[in-house]
Design a protein around this motif. Structure first.
Motif, PDB file in Angstrom:
ATOM      1  N   MET A   1      13.707  20.258 -21.697  1.00 14.38           N
ATOM      2  CA  MET A   1      12.470  20.423 -21.938  1.00 14.38           C
ATOM      3  C   MET A   1      11.744  20.574 -20.498  1.00 14.38           C
ATOM      4  N   SER A   2      10.894  21.571 -20.501  1.00 14.95           N
ATOM      5  CA  SER A   2      10.218  21.529 -19.282  1.00 14.95           C
ATOM      6  C   SER A   2       9.113  20.535 -19.095  1.00 14.95           C
ATOM      7  N   SER A   3       9.224  20.231 -17.682  1.00 12.40           N
ATOM      8  CA  SER A   3       8.193  19.265 -17.059  1.00 12.40           C
ATOM      9  C   SER A   3       7.404  19.467 -16.015  1.00 12.40           C
ATOM     10  N   PHE A   4       6.198  19.440 -16.176  1.00 14.56           N
ATOM     11  CA  PHE A   4       5.307  19.826 -15.019  1.00 14.56           C
ATOM     12  C   PHE A   4       4.477  18.809 -14.564  1.00 14.56           C
ATOM     13  N   ASP A   5       4.608  18.207 -13.288  1.00 14.33           N
ATOM     14  CA  ASP A   5       3.688  17.429 -12.729  1.00 14.33           C
ATOM     15  C   ASP A   5       2.116  17.704 -12.533  1.00 14.33           C
ATOM     16  N   ALA A   6       1.319  16.862 -11.952  1.00 10.14           N
ATOM     17  CA  ALA A   6       0.026  17.253 -11.800  1.00 10.14           C
ATOM     18  C   ALA A   6      -0.096  18.420 -10.661  1.00 10.14           C
ATOM     19  N   GLU A   7       0.656  17.928  -9.647  1.00  9.26           N
ATOM     20  CA  GLU A   7       0.598  19.082  -8.572  1.00  9.26           C
ATOM     21  C   GLU A   7       1.084  20.437  -8.950  1.00  9.26           C
ATOM     22  N   ASP A 125      -7.718  13.512 -11.279  1.00 10.17           N
ATOM     23  CA  ASP A 125      -6.688  13.467 -12.611  1.00 10.17           C
ATOM     24  C   ASP A 125      -7.025  12.803 -13.747  1.00 10.17           C
ATOM     25  N   PHE A 126      -7.081  13.484 -15.007  1.00 12.24           N
ATOM     26  CA  PHE A 126      -7.657  12.451 -16.078  1.00 12.24           C
ATOM     27  C   PHE A 126      -6.661  11.709 -16.678  1.00 12.24           C
ATOM     28  N   THR A 127      -5.468  11.543 -16.184  1.00 15.07           N
ATOM     29  CA  THR A 127      -4.335  10.440 -16.492  1.00 15.07           C
ATOM     30  C   THR A 127      -4.854   9.378 -15.124  1.00 15.07           C
ATOM     31  N   ASP A 128      -5.395   9.614 -14.373  1.00 22.57           N
ATOM     32  CA  ASP A 128      -5.724   8.472 -13.258  1.00 22.57           C
ATOM     33  C   ASP A 128      -7.209   8.691 -12.727  1.00 22.57           C
ATOM     34  N   LEU A 129      -8.191   8.473 -13.632  1.00 21.00           N
ATOM     35  CA  LEU A 129      -9.418   8.743 -13.489  1.00 21.00           C
ATOM     36  C   LEU A 129     -10.018   8.424 -11.900  1.00 21.00           C
ATOM     37  N   ALA A 146      -2.801  19.455 -23.211  1.00 21.29           N
ATOM     38  CA  ALA A 146      -1.260  19.665 -23.169  1.00 21.29           C
ATOM     39  C   ALA A 146      -0.613  19.809 -21.851  1.00 21.29           C
ATOM     40  N   HIS A 147      -1.421  19.729 -20.817  1.00 22.88           N
ATOM     41  CA  HIS A 147      -0.850  19.806 -19.315  1.00 22.88           C
ATOM     42  C   HIS A 147      -0.802  18.494 -18.947  1.00 22.88           C
ATOM     43  N   ALA A 148      -0.981  17.140 -19.640  1.00 22.58           N
ATOM     44  CA  ALA A 148      -0.672  15.794 -19.190  1.00 22.58           C
ATOM     45  C   ALA A 148       0.718  15.548 -19.206  1.00 22.58           C
ATOM     46  N   PRO A 149       1.253  15.255 -17.967  1.00 18.31           N
ATOM     47  CA  PRO A 149       2.636  14.738 -17.818  1.00 18.31           C
ATOM     48  C   PRO A 149       3.053  13.499 -18.525  1.00 18.31           C
ATOM     49  N   TRP A 194       2.900  28.552 -19.103  1.00 23.43           N
ATOM     50  CA  TRP A 194       1.439  28.069 -19.058  1.00 23.43           C
ATOM     51  C   TRP A 194       1.514  26.572 -18.255  1.00 23.43           C
ATOM     52  N   ARG A 195       2.534  26.280 -17.854  1.00 25.03           N
ATOM     53  CA  ARG A 195       2.680  24.775 -17.321  1.00 25.03           C
ATOM     54  C   ARG A 195       2.496  23.631 -18.397  1.00 25.03           C
ATOM     55  N   ILE A 196       2.890  23.844 -19.314  1.00 24.42           N
ATOM     56  CA  ILE A 196       2.606  22.575 -20.501  1.00 24.42           C
ATOM     57  C   ILE A 196       3.809  21.764 -20.633  1.00 24.42           C
TER      58      ILE A 196
END
Length: 289
Positions: A1-7, A125-129, A146-149, A194-196
């Protein structure tokens, strides 16, 4: 499974946003998300504003009193959605984007729209506002969830942001039945391009929301109202067919990912949903103005 961090997501939008605005069909109105030709839509601008218009209707319907509602865009792009809402309604708006490039473009757009006294954009970052965001009456994420890691973090942050009774709106791509090898290959290409990171089904979304303290209100399938098979889409599909075997994901990932998404939508492996949730709290709480 592809995994893309915030960076990784930040770099993607830092590099691509200027082209999305300059050459994308929604660039004239600042929309990076897709057009939805839903009921009542007569023009392309209206199609790109379809989801925002549904949000505006809900804010107006639930508003009571004289207090100005605070609306937060989680993954705000260049701030166009909040600018549109601020022109329709007396709201206060805060946008959050991972991309400093988008944040600067959003500030310019907000100033040009004449709503800088009510709307602001923050780089974060919306996962660390970022600290200091005022409690919200409504928060929304259009093609950003969908971008949320870590999707659990998205919901926990949204729950902390929204007041009891506040609304959370998510419009994004969600998995349907996709078990064949062809489906798995297309999904993987979409995610890489799309870095999903988070590509879950409706049940998974509702489960995450419930665990974070939200009540599911409704989900509408907007897939039938998307534009599929445009001339541009056929041209991209031909490009991918001819050159997809090359290592082009980094430079042309937005094209290969978009082509894969089109394939997934046509075959029903992915659906485009608009989901509404309410943060649980005191009985009778509603979005008041």
């Amino acid at each position: 499974m592809s995994s893309f961090d915030a960076e990784s997501v930040r770099r993607y939008y830092d590099r691509r946003t200027a082209a999305f605005i300059a050459r994308g069909q929604g660039g004239r109105v600042g929309a990076i998300h897709r057009a939805v030709w839903g009921p009542g839509v007569a023009t392309r601008d209206e199609a790109f504003r379809f989801v925002e218009s549904r949000i505006a209707e809900r804010i107006a319907a639930e508003r009571t009193g004289d207090r100005t509602p605070h609306v937060v865009d989680l993954g705000c792009g260049v701030g166009a959605s909040l600018c549109h809402l601020a022109k329709l309604l007396p709201i206060r708006g805060t946008g959050v984007t991972l991309s400093p490039v988008q944040a600067e473009l959003a500030r310019q757009r907000i100033a040009a729209a004449g709503v800088a006294d009510r709307v602001a954009c923050l780089h974060g970052d919306f996962t660390d506002l970022p600290a200091g965001i005022a409690q919200a009456d409504l928060a929304f994420a259009i093609e950003a969830f969908a971008h949320a890691p870590v999707p659990e973090r998205f919901f926990s942050q949204a729950a902390g942001l929204l007041r009891p009774g506040g609304l959370l709106v998510i419009c994004d791509d969600f998995r349907r039945q996709a078990f064949t090898p062809a489906a798995q290959r297309a999904l993987a290409r979409f995610r890489r391009g799309w870095r999903i990171h988070t590509l879950i089904d409706r049940t998974g979304l509702e489960r995450l929301a419930q665990a974070a303290g939200f009540e599911h209100l409704s989900t509408t399938d907007l897939t039938p109202h998307l534009e599929l098979g445009r001339p541009r889409d056929h041209a991209v599909a031909l490009f991918v067919l001819l050159f997809g075997w090359l290592p082009i994901e980094d430079r042309f990932g937005h094209l290969t990912g978009g082509d894969a998404l089109q394939q997934c939508l046509r075959h029903g492996w992915i659906g485009y949903d608009l989901a509404w949730f309410r943060r649980r709290g005191a009985a009778g709480d509603a979005v008041d103005g």
